[in-house]
Write an enzyme that holds these catalytic residues in place. Structure first.
Site, mmCIF file in Angstrom:
data_model
loop_
_atom_site.group_PDB
_atom_site.id
_atom_site.type_symbol
_atom_site.label_atom_id
_atom_site.label_comp_id
_atom_site.label_asym_id
_atom_site.label_seq_id
_atom_site.Cartn_x
_atom_site.Cartn_y
_atom_site.Cartn_z
ATOM 1 N N ARG A 140 24.982 33.636 47.039
ATOM 2 C CA ARG A 140 26.009 34.440 46.378
ATOM 3 C C ARG A 140 25.776 35.944 46.594
ATOM 4 N NH1 ARG A 140 28.794 31.849 41.929
ATOM 5 N NH2 ARG A 140 29.204 29.747 42.671
ATOM 6 N N ASP A 156 37.763 37.062 31.328
ATOM 7 C CA ASP A 156 36.627 36.711 32.177
ATOM 8 C C ASP A 156 35.596 37.821 32.101
ATOM 9 O OD1 ASP A 156 36.233 34.420 34.388
ATOM 10 O OD2 ASP A 156 35.123 36.213 34.973
#
Lengths: 281, 128
Positions: free
Chosen positions: A34, A141
Site C-alpha cells: 500500500r 470516511d
C-alpha cells in the site's frame, strides 16, 4: 527491500494512534504494497527511504498519506446484497409507516470509502420510497482522499462492473469520458464528510439507519465499543444499525440487540435506550 | 448446469470458460451467434446461461439475443452481454432486446462472478 520490524512498528504505531486501527504482525507485505505508490508520489526511492525520512522529520501531510493508504479498501455496489434487500423488504416499509408525518429518511454510510455504498443506498431509497418522500444519505470516511473521490462520483469501467446491475448503470449514471458519473438527480441527496469514528463525533441530526459495515473488524474491543457508542448517539431510538457479516455488538455493547431483518440481521438499541447509557431493569 | 460462451476470440472464450467452470457450469463454446443458435438447435437441454460478445462475424450478439428471446424453447436462458461496447445507448439496446445483464470488457473474474450472483446463478460469497 521489504519492511524491517522497526519500520513496520513505526507504521503500525502511527496508524493505531491516528486511526485506531490495529495492524497485526503478518501484515508487513500489505503495508509495503500500500505504501509503494505513496513513496513514489513523494519522490522517495522506496518505502524504506520514505519511512526513514518521516521518522527523522515528522511530516503531518505524509503521515496522512499513510493513514489514507492503509484505511481505504476496494468496494463494490450493493456489497453483500442482503443488507440492501433487508432495507427494501423490511426497513423501508417500516419507516414509511413510522415516518409518515415527516416523509423523510436519513441514512449514514459510516465508512463510505469511494462512495459505492452511499450511492447504492441512494438508489435503493430512490426506487423504494413512495412518491413525495425525500431522503438524505451522508457518507463519512477517515480518508480525505476517499471523501474527495466519493464527492466526484466518477467511477471507472472496471468499478461499474462490480455488482452494479446494468439497468441501474444506465438509469443512475452518465458517461464522463472514459468514466461513469452518478447523475445529479442522485448526487443531490448524497453528501460526504471527513470523520474519525473513534473520536467524539460532531453534532448531527440523528439517522434512521446506519450502515457501519466492515469497519469494526479493524479495531480492538475497546475501540469497537467506542465506535458503537458513538453510533448509538446518532441513531434514532427506533433506528436500525447494519454491521458487516463478520461483525457483531454481542459481547461488546449489550445496549444493542440483534434482530432479524429479512435474510440477515440488524441491530437496534435495546428498549430504545441510547447505547452507552445504563440499561433498564 | 450448462453455460454457453459465445465469442469470436478464442482467448476470451478460454477466460470465460475458466470462470464458469469454476462455478460448476459445464461450458459449451461458440465462435459467433449463428454457430451458437445451430448448437442450441441440436442440444436436448437448453443451457441456463449464455455469455455473449457483441461484435462477431455471421451473427452478432445483439441479433443472437433477439433470436433467443423470440424462441419459446429458449426463454429460460439467462443472457449476459460481455463486450467492449460501452456506450450507454448500447447497454439500453441490449437490455431492451432481452439481455439480463451487461458486463463491459475489461472485467475481473470477481466482477463477472458478482454479476452472475446478481442473477442468482452463484451462491452469495462464492467470489470471496
Amino acid at each position: 527491500m521489504s519492511l524491517t520490524q522497526a519500520e513496520f512498528s513505526f507504521v503500525s504505531t502511527l496508524v493505531r494512534r491516528e486511526a485506531s486501527i490495529v495492524l497485526a504482525p503478518g501484515k508487513e507485505y500489505l503495508v509495503e504494497a500500500r505504501l509503494i505508490p505513496v513513496a513514489r508520489a513523494v519522490g522517495a526511492a522506496n518505502v524504506n527511504e520514505f519511512l526513514a525520512d518521516l521518522q527523522r522529520k515528522p511530516n503531518p501531510a505524509n503521515q496522512r498519506k499513510i493513514i489514507d493508504a492503509l484505511t481505504t479498501n476496494e468496494t463494490s455496489w450493493f456489497r453483500d446484497r442482503e443488507p440492501f434487500a433487508a432495507l427494501t423488504d423490511v426497513v423501508i416499509p417500516e419507516l414509511v409507516k413510522s415516518r409518515s408525518a415527516a416523509r423523510k429518511v436519513r441514512i449514514w454510510s459510516a465508512a463510505s470509502s469511494s462512495g459505492q455504498e452511499a450511492y447504492s443506498l441512494a438508489m435503493t431509497l430512490q426506487e423504494n420510497l413512495p412518491p413525495g418522500w425525500s431522503y438524505e444519505i451522508m457518507g463519512t470516511d477517515i480518508s480525505t482522499e476517499m471523501v474527495k473521490r466519493a464527492e466526484t462520483a466518477e467511477y471507472s469501467q472496471v468499478e461499474v462492473n462490480r455488482g452494479l446491475p446494468a439497468s441501474q448503470l444506465v438509469q443512475y449514471f452518465e458517461r464522463a469520458g472514459a468514466h461513469w458519473r452518478v447523475t445529479q438527480a442522485l448526487r443531490r441527496n448524497v453528501s460526504f464528510r471527513l470523520l474519525n469514528l473513534t473520536t467524539p463525533l460532531p453534532a448531527m441530526q440523528p439517522f434512521d439507519v446506519i450502515f457501519l459495515r466492515n469497519v469494526l473488524i479493524y479495531f480492538d474491543v475497546a475501540t469497537k465499543r467506542t465506535v458503537l457508542q458513538n453510533a448509538a448517539k446518532l441513531l434514532k431510538p427506533d433506528g436500525w444499525l447494519f454491521l458487516g457479516a463478520a461483525e457483531t455488538t454481542i459481547g461488546i455493547d449489550d445496549n444493542y440487540e440483534r434482530v432479524a431483518a429479512g435474510r440477515t440481521s440488524a441491530y437496534r438499541v435495546r428498549n430504545g435506550v441510547a447505547a452507552g447509557a445504563p440499561r433498564r431493569g | 448446469m450448462r453455460a454457453m460462451v459465445i465469442d469470436d476470440s478464442r482467448a476470451m472464450r478460454m477466460i470465460l470458460k475458466r470462470i464458469v467452470t469454476k462455478l460448476n457450469f459445464e461450458a459449451v463454446e461458440a465462435g459467433d451467434g449463428k454457430e451458437a443458435l445451430d448448437l442450441l438447435t441440436e442440444m436436448a437441454e437448453v443451457p441456463e446461461l449464455a455469455l455473449i460478445d457483441w461484435n462477431m462475424p455471421n451473427m452478432n450478439g445483439l441479433e443472437f439475443v433477439s433470436h433467443v428471446r423470440a424462441d419459446p424453447r429458449l426463454r429460460e436462458m439467462t443472457l449476459v452481454m460481455v463486450t467492449t461496447e460501452s456506450e450507454q445507448s448500447q447497454i439500453v439496446r441490449a437490455l431492451a432486446a432481452g439481455a439480463h445483464e451487461y458486463v463491459i470488457k475489461p472485467f475481473t473474474e470477481g466482477a463477472m462472478i458478482e454479476k452472475l450472483a446478481l442473477l442468482g446463478l452463484v451462491p452469495t460469497g462464492a467470489n470471496s
